[in-house]
Write a protein that holds these residues in place. Structure first.
Motif, mmCIF file in Angstrom:
data_model
loop_
_atom_site.group_PDB
_atom_site.id
_atom_site.type_symbol
_atom_site.label_atom_id
_atom_site.label_comp_id
_atom_site.label_asym_id
_atom_site.label_seq_id
_atom_site.Cartn_x
_atom_site.Cartn_y
_atom_site.Cartn_z
ATOM 1 N N ARG A 21 0.820 -1.210 0.000
ATOM 2 C CA ARG A 21 0.000 0.000 0.000
ATOM 3 C C ARG A 21 0.861 1.271 0.000
ATOM 4 O O ARG A 21 0.474 2.278 -0.581
ATOM 5 N N VAL A 22 2.023 1.211 0.612
ATOM 6 C CA VAL A 22 2.932 2.362 0.603
ATOM 7 C C VAL A 22 3.410 2.632 -0.823
ATOM 8 O O VAL A 22 3.533 3.794 -1.239
ATOM 9 N N VAL A 23 3.648 1.576 -1.600
ATOM 10 C CA VAL A 23 4.049 1.743 -3.002
ATOM 11 C C VAL A 23 2.957 2.490 -3.765
ATOM 12 O O VAL A 23 3.238 3.399 -4.563
ATOM 13 N N GLU A 24 1.698 2.129 -3.523
ATOM 14 C CA GLU A 24 0.578 2.821 -4.173
ATOM 15 C C GLU A 24 0.547 4.302 -3.781
ATOM 16 O O GLU A 24 0.344 5.169 -4.633
ATOM 17 N N LEU A 25 0.734 4.549 -2.499
ATOM 18 C CA LEU A 25 0.733 5.939 -2.021
ATOM 19 C C LEU A 25 1.889 6.730 -2.643
ATOM 20 O O LEU A 25 1.716 7.890 -3.033
ATOM 21 N N GLN A 26 3.040 6.115 -2.725
ATOM 22 C CA GLN A 26 4.196 6.797 -3.309
ATOM 23 C C GLN A 26 3.974 7.102 -4.786
ATOM 24 O O GLN A 26 4.376 8.173 -5.277
ATOM 25 N N ALA A 27 3.312 6.186 -5.497
ATOM 26 C CA ALA A 27 3.021 6.411 -6.915
ATOM 27 C C ALA A 27 2.088 7.608 -7.076
ATOM 28 O O ALA A 27 2.303 8.465 -7.951
ATOM 29 N N GLN A 28 1.067 7.683 -6.228
ATOM 30 C CA GLN A 28 0.153 8.831 -6.303
ATOM 31 C C GLN A 28 0.868 10.123 -5.929
ATOM 32 O O GLN A 28 0.624 11.164 -6.530
ATOM 33 N N GLN A 29 1.748 10.061 -4.947
ATOM 34 C CA GLN A 29 2.499 11.259 -4.543
ATOM 35 C C GLN A 29 3.396 11.723 -5.697
ATOM 36 O O GLN A 29 3.527 12.922 -5.936
ATOM 37 N N ALA A 30 3.979 10.779 -6.422
ATOM 38 C CA ALA A 30 4.819 11.131 -7.570
ATOM 39 C C ALA A 30 3.990 11.815 -8.652
ATOM 40 O O ALA A 30 4.452 12.784 -9.283
ATOM 41 N N GLU A 31 2.759 11.338 -8.887
ATOM 42 C CA GLU A 31 1.872 11.979 -9.862
ATOM 43 C C GLU A 31 1.544 13.409 -9.446
ATOM 44 O O GLU A 31 1.544 14.322 -10.279
ATOM 45 N N ILE A 32 1.258 13.593 -8.162
ATOM 46 C CA ILE A 32 0.955 14.936 -7.652
ATOM 47 C C ILE A 32 2.153 15.848 -7.848
ATOM 48 O O ILE A 32 2.012 17.004 -8.284
ATOM 49 N N ASN A 33 3.342 15.339 -7.552
ATOM 50 C CA ASN A 33 4.565 16.145 -7.722
ATOM 51 C C ASN A 33 4.795 16.511 -9.188
ATOM 52 O O ASN A 33 5.218 17.635 -9.501
ATOM 53 N N ALA A 34 4.515 15.588 -10.102
ATOM 54 C CA ALA A 34 4.678 15.871 -11.536
ATOM 55 C C ALA A 34 3.701 16.959 -11.980
ATOM 56 O O ALA A 34 4.084 17.879 -12.731
ATOM 57 N N ILE A 35 2.462 16.855 -11.522
ATOM 58 C CA ILE A 35 1.467 17.878 -11.863
ATOM 59 C C ILE A 35 1.883 19.215 -11.266
ATOM 60 O O ILE A 35 1.746 20.269 -11.907
ATOM 61 N N ARG A 36 2.390 19.190 -10.056
ATOM 62 C CA ARG A 36 2.837 20.427 -9.397
ATOM 63 C C ARG A 36 3.955 21.082 -10.228
ATOM 64 O O ARG A 36 3.954 22.304 -10.423
ATOM 65 N N GLN A 37 4.883 20.298 -10.719
ATOM 66 C CA GLN A 37 5.979 20.846 -11.540
ATOM 67 C C GLN A 37 5.429 21.463 -12.831
ATOM 68 O O GLN A 37 5.880 22.533 -13.254
ATOM 69 N N GLN A 38 4.462 20.769 -13.426
ATOM 70 C CA GLN A 38 3.844 21.313 -14.647
ATOM 71 C C GLN A 38 3.125 22.628 -14.337
ATOM 72 O O GLN A 38 3.195 23.581 -15.121
#
Length: 184
Positions: free
Chosen positions: A67-84
């Motif tokens: 479940r932590v892997v899933e959370l980290q994947a979503q956090q990475a998506e949020i960070n990518a959107i934030r950079q954009q």
């Protein structure tokens, strides 16, 4: 003759005193032995050191890692959107859309995080409850068979001090392993 009587009386008094002292000590020992038998155990240690407890902990840790892997994947998506969003021109439709996307993803992340916590708590309860029931049955049996008046769980009793002689944790772990080895 008086000297002989005095020695005889002294020996008699010494003998009586010795018998009284022995009798008194015997009564005190009997009183200590006759007192209620008390035991303590470390429930956390039973869970951590029993075979079935170790299996439960491993399953919980495995689920948590997934479940932590899933959370980290979503956090990475949020960070990518934030950079954009940071590279987009402020005030444009693209910047507003990225901002909404980031807020939506952050809300999804929070919900997933809550779901994960709830799922882990529920799974832990499912895995630990049967172990807890087994420990209760073992303690009931030990109490009856071995004449315990009380057996305390150290973590739940507010216990501040105990003589290690009354610690029955090892015996409980041994019995849990025996019971769980017989269960498929």
């Amino acid at each position: 003759m008086r000297i002989g009587n005095r020695v005889g009386k002294s020996l008699l008094l010494a003998g009586i005193s010795g018998l009284m002292l022995t009798f008194t000590n015997s009564l005190l020992l009997a009183q200590e032995v006759a007192g209620p038998k008390v035991g303590v155990f470390d429930g956390e240690r039973v869970l951590a050191e029993s075979e079935v407890g170790q299996e439960a902990i491993a399953l919980i840790n495995q689920l948590q890692e997934q479940r932590v892997v899933e959370l980290q994947a979503q956090q990475a998506e949020i960070n990518a959107i934030r950079q954009q969003a940071l590279s987009a021109t402020p005030g444009t439709a693209e910047a507003a859309q990225l901002e909404r996307q980031m807020e939506d993803r952050a809300l999804q992340y929070q919900r997933l995080e809550q779901d994960v916590q709830q799922e882990l708590g529920q799974r832990q309860a499912e895995l630990v409850e049967p172990i807890t029931q087994t420990v209760r049955q073992i303690i009931d049996t030990m109490g009856r068979e071995e004449g315990y008046a009380m057996i305390f769980n150290m973590a739940q009793s507010g216990l501040v001090y105990f003589d290690p002689v009354i610690d029955v944790t090892e015996e409980i772990i041994r019995r849990v392993n025996v019971v769980s080895a017989g269960t498929p």
